[in-house]
Design a protein around this motif. Structure first.
Motif, short mmCIF file in Angstrom:
data_model
loop_
_atom_site.label_atom_id
_atom_site.label_comp_id
_atom_site.label_asym_id
_atom_site.label_seq_id
_atom_site.Cartn_x
_atom_site.Cartn_y
_atom_site.Cartn_z
N GLY A 42 0.82 -1.21 0.00
CA GLY A 42 0.00 0.00 0.00
C GLY A 42 0.85 1.25 0.00
N GLY A 43 1.91 1.24 0.80
CA GLY A 43 2.81 2.39 0.83
C GLY A 43 3.53 2.58 -0.49
N MET B 288 3.17 5.87 -2.83
CA MET B 288 4.30 6.71 -3.21
C MET B 288 4.40 6.82 -4.73
SD MET B 288 5.46 7.87 -0.43
CE MET B 288 6.95 8.68 -1.03
N LEU B 289 4.11 5.73 -5.43
CA LEU B 289 4.10 5.76 -6.89
C LEU B 289 3.07 6.76 -7.40
CD1 LEU B 289 4.97 4.48 -9.64
CD2 LEU B 289 3.14 2.81 -9.29
N ALA C 111 3.85 4.41 8.30
CA ALA C 111 4.50 4.95 7.11
C ALA C 111 3.60 4.84 5.89
CB ALA C 111 5.81 4.21 6.87
N ALA C 112 2.87 3.73 5.78
CA ALA C 112 1.95 3.56 4.65
C ALA C 112 0.82 4.58 4.70
CB ALA C 112 1.37 2.14 4.66
N VAL C 113 0.31 4.85 5.90
CA VAL C 113 -0.74 5.87 6.05
C VAL C 113 -0.19 7.24 5.65
CG1 VAL C 113 -2.18 7.10 7.70
CG2 VAL C 113 -2.03 4.61 7.78
N ALA C 114 1.06 7.53 6.03
CA ALA C 114 1.68 8.79 5.64
C ALA C 114 1.81 8.89 4.12
CB ALA C 114 3.06 8.92 6.30
N ALA C 115 2.14 7.77 3.48
CA ALA C 115 2.25 7.75 2.02
C ALA C 115 0.90 8.01 1.36
CB ALA C 115 2.82 6.41 1.56
N VAL C 116 -0.14 7.37 1.87
CA VAL C 116 -1.50 7.61 1.37
C VAL C 116 -1.88 9.07 1.57
CG1 VAL C 116 -3.93 7.08 1.69
CG2 VAL C 116 -2.24 5.23 1.72
N ALA D 235 -9.74 13.83 2.58
CA ALA D 235 -8.72 12.78 2.71
C ALA D 235 -7.69 13.16 3.77
CB ALA D 235 -8.04 12.55 1.37
N ARG D 236 -7.36 14.43 3.86
CA ARG D 236 -6.39 14.86 4.88
C ARG D 236 -6.92 14.57 6.28
NH1 ARG D 236 -5.91 19.61 1.70
NH2 ARG D 236 -6.95 20.85 3.32
#
Length: 358
Positions: free
Chosen positions: A113-114, A118-119, A158-163, A173-174
Motif C-alpha cells: 500500500g505504501g 508513493m508511486l 509509514a503507509a498511512v503517511a504515504a497515502v 482525505a487529509r
C-alpha cells in the motif's frame, strides 16, 4: 523546517536514472523486501496486533486484556488491532507467539500500500519519473526493510503517511489520514493543525471537509471502546493504556538518555515543539504540497527528538514526507509547488500539455 517556508525548496532534478530503470529497480527491491519478510521475526508489536484482533473477535476490549508476555501491547489505537482482524480470520492463530501469518500479511499489505501510494504521489505531482523515483525510494530505504523485517506497526504508519501525501489535495482525505494515523499510533495528531489549515485559515468549506473526514474514521474505528457495553469505561481504559502510558515510558535510545546532561532542556524543547505545531500553520503565507511535506517531516522529527521513548523504526514515520520534499524536482504546474487550483493538476497532465505545445 526552513524548506517549509520556501528556503532551499528548489530541487533541480528528480533523478539521473531513466524512468524505466527506476521502475525496474523499485520493483526488484520491493520483491526483495516482501521475500525477506517471509522468513522474518515478529516482535512484540506485531504479536500484540494479532492478540488485539483476537480480543475484538471475542467481543472484548484489546485494552487491559493482553497476555503477560506482551502486557504493554495495548498501547496503540483501535485501528491498529482492527487491521489484523481480517487476516486473523483468514489465517487463524495458534494462540502462541509463533510465525503469526496474520502479522506477516498486515506487513505485506502495508508495504504494498505504501509503495503504490508513493508511486501515485510522485506520478501525480511530478509525472512518470517522479512516481518511479518515489517507488524506488520507498523500497530501498533501509528503515522500510527494518520495519518490515520486524513486522512492527511502524510500517503501517509509514503507509498511512504515504497515502496521506498522495491524497493531500483533498481536505476530506487529509482529515481521514490524520485520524487514521492517530487511531493506529497516536502521534500523527500533532500534524492535525497543519493539515487542517492547508487550504488557508479563512475557507470554511475545506475545514468542514477535514473535520468530516476525521470524524468518519473516528467512528469507524473507536467503536471498539464500546465492545464490553460501557464506552465511558472503555475510553478511560484506552487513555490509561495509551496516552498516559506513552507519557511515562522511557527508552535508552533517546538523546536525553544518551546524554543525561541535556535532560534539563527537554521541557523547553517540548514546549517549543508544541508552539510550532500551533503557530506554523497560522503564519504560513504559501501552502503547497512540498511545503506541507517538509513541515510535516520537521514536526514529526521534532516530536521524536523530545519524547522519552524512541525506537529505530520510528524513522519510517517521516520518510514519505522527506521523499516528497527533497527528491521531486520543482514543478510549479502541479500542486507540488503551486498554490491554488489553476493549471494542470497532475504531472502526467503537465507532460501531455508540454507535448501538445511542442
Amino acid at each position: 523546517l526552513l524548506m517549509g517556508f520556501g528556503i532551499g525548496e528548489r530541487v533541480e532534478k528528480t533523478s539521473n536514472f531513466p524512468t524505466s530503470v527506476l521502475l525496474v529497480l523499485g520493483a526488484l527491491a520491493s520483491g526483495l523486501v516482501l521475500g525477506l519478510n517471509l522468513d522474518s521475526r515478529v516482535i512484540d508489536v506485531g504479536y500484540a496486533g494479532v492478540v488485539g484482533a483476537d480480543r475484538i473477535l471475542d467481543g472484548a476490549l484489546p485494552y487491559g486484556n493482553m497476555p503477560e508476555e506482551v502486557g504493554t501491547g495495548d498501547t496503540y489505537g483501535p485501528l491498529n488491532y482492527l487491521l489484523y482482524v481480517p487476516f486473523l480470520w483468514l489465517f487463524g492463530w495458534s494462540g502462541e507467539w509463533d510465525f503469526l501469518p496474520g502479522a506477516h500479511a498486515v506487513t505485506a499489505l502495508a508495504f504494498i500500500g505504501g509503495a503504490l501510494s508513493m508511486l501515485v504521489a510522485g506520478r501525480r505531482y511530478a509525472g512518470a519519473q517522479g512516481g518511479a523515483a518515489m517507488l524506488f525510494a520507498w523500497a530501498v530505504f533501509p528503515y522500510t526493510l527494518y520495519s518490515a523485517n520486524n513486522n512492527t506497526n511502524d510500517i503501517i504508519v509509514a503507509a498511512v503517511a504515504a497515502v496521506a501525501v498522495a491524497t493531500a489535495t483533498s481536505p476530506l482525505a487529509r482529515g481521514a489520514s490524520i485520524v487514521s494515523g492517530f487511531a493506529i499510533k497516536l502521534f500523527p495528531i500533532v500534524l492535525a493543525p497543519l493539515w487542517m489549515l492547508q487550504d488557508g485559515t479563512r475557507r470554511r468549506g475545506p475545514l468542514l471537509d477535514f473535520v468530516l473526514g476525521g470524524l468518519g474514521v473516528f467512528f469507524l474505528t473507536f467503536w471498539v471502546l464500546a465492545l464490553e457495553g460501557d464506552p465511558i469505561a472503555g475510553a478511560v481504559e484506552f487513555f490509561d493504556r495509551t496516552l498516559r502510558f506513552q507519557g511515562e515510558r522511557e527508552t535508552p535510545w533517546t538523546v536525553f538518555a544518551q546524554i543525561p546532561e541535556l535532560k534539563v532542556l527537554q521541557p523547553v524543547l517540548t514546549a517549543a515543539v508544541v508552539l510550532l505545531v500551533f503557530v506554523v500553520p497560522v503564519v504560513l503565507k504559501k501552502r503547497t504540497i512540498r511545503r506541507l511535506a517538509a513541515l510535516s517531516a520537521a514536526l514529526v522529527i521534532a516530536f521524536e527528538l523530545t519524547v522519552n521513548y524512541w525506537f529505530h523504526p520510528y524513522v519510517t514515520w517521516f520518510e514519505p514526507f522527506v521523499f516528497v520534499a527533497l527528491l521531486l524536482a520543482t514543478n510549479e504546474k502541479t500542486a507540488l509547488d503551486r498554490e491554488g487550483d489553476q493549471g494542470p493538476t497532475t504531472g502526467d497532465q503537465q507532460e501531455r500539455a508540454s507535448r501538445k505545445a511542442g
